[in-house]
Design a protein around this motif. Structure first.
Motif, PDB file in Angstrom:
ATOM      1  N   ILE A  87       7.720   1.246   9.264  1.00 60.84           N
ATOM      2  CA  ILE A  87       7.688  -0.174   9.591  1.00 60.84           C
ATOM      3  C   ILE A  87       6.348  -0.709   9.122  1.00 60.84           C
ATOM      4  CG2 ILE A  87       7.698  -1.881  11.453  1.00 60.84           C
ATOM      5  CD1 ILE A  87       9.704  -0.121  12.905  1.00 60.84           C
ATOM      6  N   ALA A  88       6.383  -1.857   8.476  1.00 57.10           N
ATOM      7  CA  ALA A  88       5.179  -2.445   7.887  1.00 57.10           C
ATOM      8  C   ALA A  88       4.941  -3.842   8.425  1.00 57.10           C
ATOM      9  CB  ALA A  88       5.321  -2.496   6.364  1.00 57.10           C
ATOM     10  N   SER A  89       3.681  -4.244   8.367  1.00 55.20           N
ATOM     11  CA  SER A  89       3.297  -5.601   8.750  1.00 55.20           C
ATOM     12  C   SER A  89       3.465  -6.533   7.557  1.00 55.20           C
ATOM     13  CB  SER A  89       1.828  -5.623   9.188  1.00 55.20           C
ATOM     14  OG  SER A  89       0.976  -5.419   8.064  1.00 55.20           O
ATOM     15  N   SER A  90       3.280  -7.798   7.793  1.00 54.14           N
ATOM     16  CA  SER A  90       3.126  -8.741   6.685  1.00 54.14           C
ATOM     17  C   SER A  90       1.836  -8.382   5.971  1.00 54.14           C
ATOM     18  CB  SER A  90       3.039 -10.178   7.205  1.00 54.14           C
ATOM     19  OG  SER A  90       4.270 -10.585   7.732  1.00 54.14           O
ATOM     20  N   THR A  91       1.687  -8.863   4.761  1.00 53.82           N
ATOM     21  CA  THR A  91       0.479  -8.576   4.008  1.00 53.82           C
ATOM     22  C   THR A  91      -0.668  -9.476   4.469  1.00 53.82           C
ATOM     23  OG1 THR A  91      -0.477  -8.372   1.806  1.00 53.82           O
ATOM     24  CG2 THR A  91       1.086 -10.146   2.128  1.00 53.82           C
ATOM     25  N   ARG A  92      -1.879  -8.992   4.311  1.00 49.92           N
ATOM     26  CA  ARG A  92      -3.047  -9.800   4.632  1.00 49.92           C
ATOM     27  C   ARG A  92      -3.416 -10.689   3.457  1.00 49.92           C
ATOM     28  NH1 ARG A  92      -7.378  -6.207   7.683  1.00 49.92           N
ATOM     29  NH2 ARG A  92      -8.163  -8.249   8.228  1.00 49.92           N
ATOM     30  N   TYR A 118      -1.503   3.120   9.872  1.00 50.84           N
ATOM     31  CA  TYR A 118      -2.679   3.081   9.010  1.00 50.84           C
ATOM     32  C   TYR A 118      -2.652   1.782   8.212  1.00 50.84           C
ATOM     33  CZ  TYR A 118       0.313   4.275   5.032  1.00 50.84           C
ATOM     34  OH  TYR A 118       1.276   4.249   4.072  1.00 50.84           O
ATOM     35  N   TYR A 119      -3.786   1.439   7.630  1.00 54.09           N
ATOM     36  CA  TYR A 119      -3.857   0.245   6.796  1.00 54.09           C
ATOM     37  C   TYR A 119      -3.831   0.675   5.337  1.00 54.09           C
ATOM     38  CZ  TYR A 119      -5.312  -4.129   4.720  1.00 54.09           C
ATOM     39  OH  TYR A 119      -5.359  -5.263   3.956  1.00 54.09           O
ATOM     40  N   ASP A 120      -2.841   0.184   4.597  1.00 54.32           N
ATOM     41  CA  ASP A 120      -2.692   0.472   3.178  1.00 54.32           C
ATOM     42  C   ASP A 120      -3.484  -0.580   2.399  1.00 54.32           C
ATOM     43  OD1 ASP A 120      -1.836   0.592   0.500  1.00 54.32           O
ATOM     44  OD2 ASP A 120       0.199   1.175   1.049  1.00 54.32           O
ATOM     45  N   GLU A 121      -4.646  -0.189   1.909  1.00 57.27           N
ATOM     46  CA  GLU A 121      -5.547  -1.119   1.212  1.00 57.27           C
ATOM     47  C   GLU A 121      -4.879  -1.761  -0.004  1.00 57.27           C
ATOM     48  OE1 GLU A 121      -8.759  -2.083   1.828  1.00 57.27           O
ATOM     49  OE2 GLU A 121      -9.031  -0.841   3.607  1.00 57.27           O
ATOM     50  N   ASP A 122      -4.160  -0.969  -0.793  1.00 56.48           N
ATOM     51  CA  ASP A 122      -3.548  -1.486  -2.013  1.00 56.48           C
ATOM     52  C   ASP A 122      -2.485  -2.540  -1.717  1.00 56.48           C
ATOM     53  OD1 ASP A 122      -5.157   0.170  -3.562  1.00 56.48           O
ATOM     54  OD2 ASP A 122      -3.665   1.788  -3.585  1.00 56.48           O
ATOM     55  N   ALA A 123      -1.678  -2.288  -0.707  1.00 53.57           N
ATOM     56  CA  ALA A 123      -0.599  -3.223  -0.360  1.00 53.57           C
ATOM     57  C   ALA A 123      -1.098  -4.344   0.541  1.00 53.57           C
ATOM     58  CB  ALA A 123       0.538  -2.476   0.329  1.00 53.57           C
ATOM     59  N   GLY A 124      -2.245  -4.126   1.173  1.00 51.40           N
ATOM     60  CA  GLY A 124      -2.775  -5.146   2.077  1.00 51.40           C
ATOM     61  C   GLY A 124      -1.961  -5.287   3.347  1.00 51.40           C
ATOM     62  N   ARG A 125      -1.333  -4.187   3.763  1.00 51.78           N
ATOM     63  CA  ARG A 125      -0.501  -4.241   4.969  1.00 51.78           C
ATOM     64  C   ARG A 125      -0.632  -2.955   5.772  1.00 51.78           C
ATOM     65  NH1 ARG A 125       4.195  -6.515   3.870  1.00 51.78           N
ATOM     66  NH2 ARG A 125       4.007  -6.811   1.650  1.00 51.78           N
ATOM     67  N   TYR A 126      -0.338  -3.066   7.052  1.00 55.94           N
ATOM     68  CA  TYR A 126      -0.313  -1.907   7.934  1.00 55.94           C
ATOM     69  C   TYR A 126       1.054  -1.238   7.817  1.00 55.94           C
ATOM     70  CZ  TYR A 126      -4.415  -3.891  10.297  1.00 55.94           C
ATOM     71  OH  TYR A 126      -5.656  -4.391  10.605  1.00 55.94           O
TER      72      TYR A 126
END
Length: 134
Positions: A87-92, A118-126
């Protein structure tokens, strides 16, 4: 599919809530009271398919009596496990009709702090981690 979730509130108390997951036009989670769906105005929790994940599109608790009870965290952790899906968040990042609001960021930060995301830096989402539900 119905499922129970033990949530830990800001006050440290554990409470068990019953939810119903339904895959309709979107993936929806409803809060139940005695097997009946409580009004959507209390909890609005929706997800959409995104690649091989589910992305939260709506996560809002309007009724103050249900806030600060750990409900979003409980849903995210348990639904990820039950569906065997990330499950992922919206992007930052701005754009594409997505925005990670501050209250949602706080939920995800707590999930990260407790080892469930975790926070995926490349995708900008959790994103959730695959982990056994406690």
């Amino acid at each position: 599919m119905m499922f129970d979730v033990e949530c830990i509130g800001k006050d440290g108390q554990k409470r068990v809530y019953k939810f119903k997951y339904i895959k309709e036009d979107r993936h929806r989670v409803y809060l139940l009271n005695n097997e009946e769906i409580i009004q959507r105005e209390i909890l609005d929790f929706q997800l959409i398919s995104l690649d091989d994940m589910l992305k939260i599109s709506d996560m809002y608790i309007q009724d103050i009596n249900y806030r600060e009870k750990g409900i979003p965290e409980g849903i995210i952790i348990n639904l990820s496990k039950l569906l065997n899906k990330t499950i992922a968040s919206s992007t930052r990042f701005q754009g594409n009709n997505e925005h990670l609001h501050e209250p949602a960021k706080k939920v995800w930060d707590r999930l990260v702090m407790n080892g469930f995301a975790y926070y995926d830096e490349d995708a900008g989402r959790y994103k959730t981690l695959k982990k056994e539900v406690l």
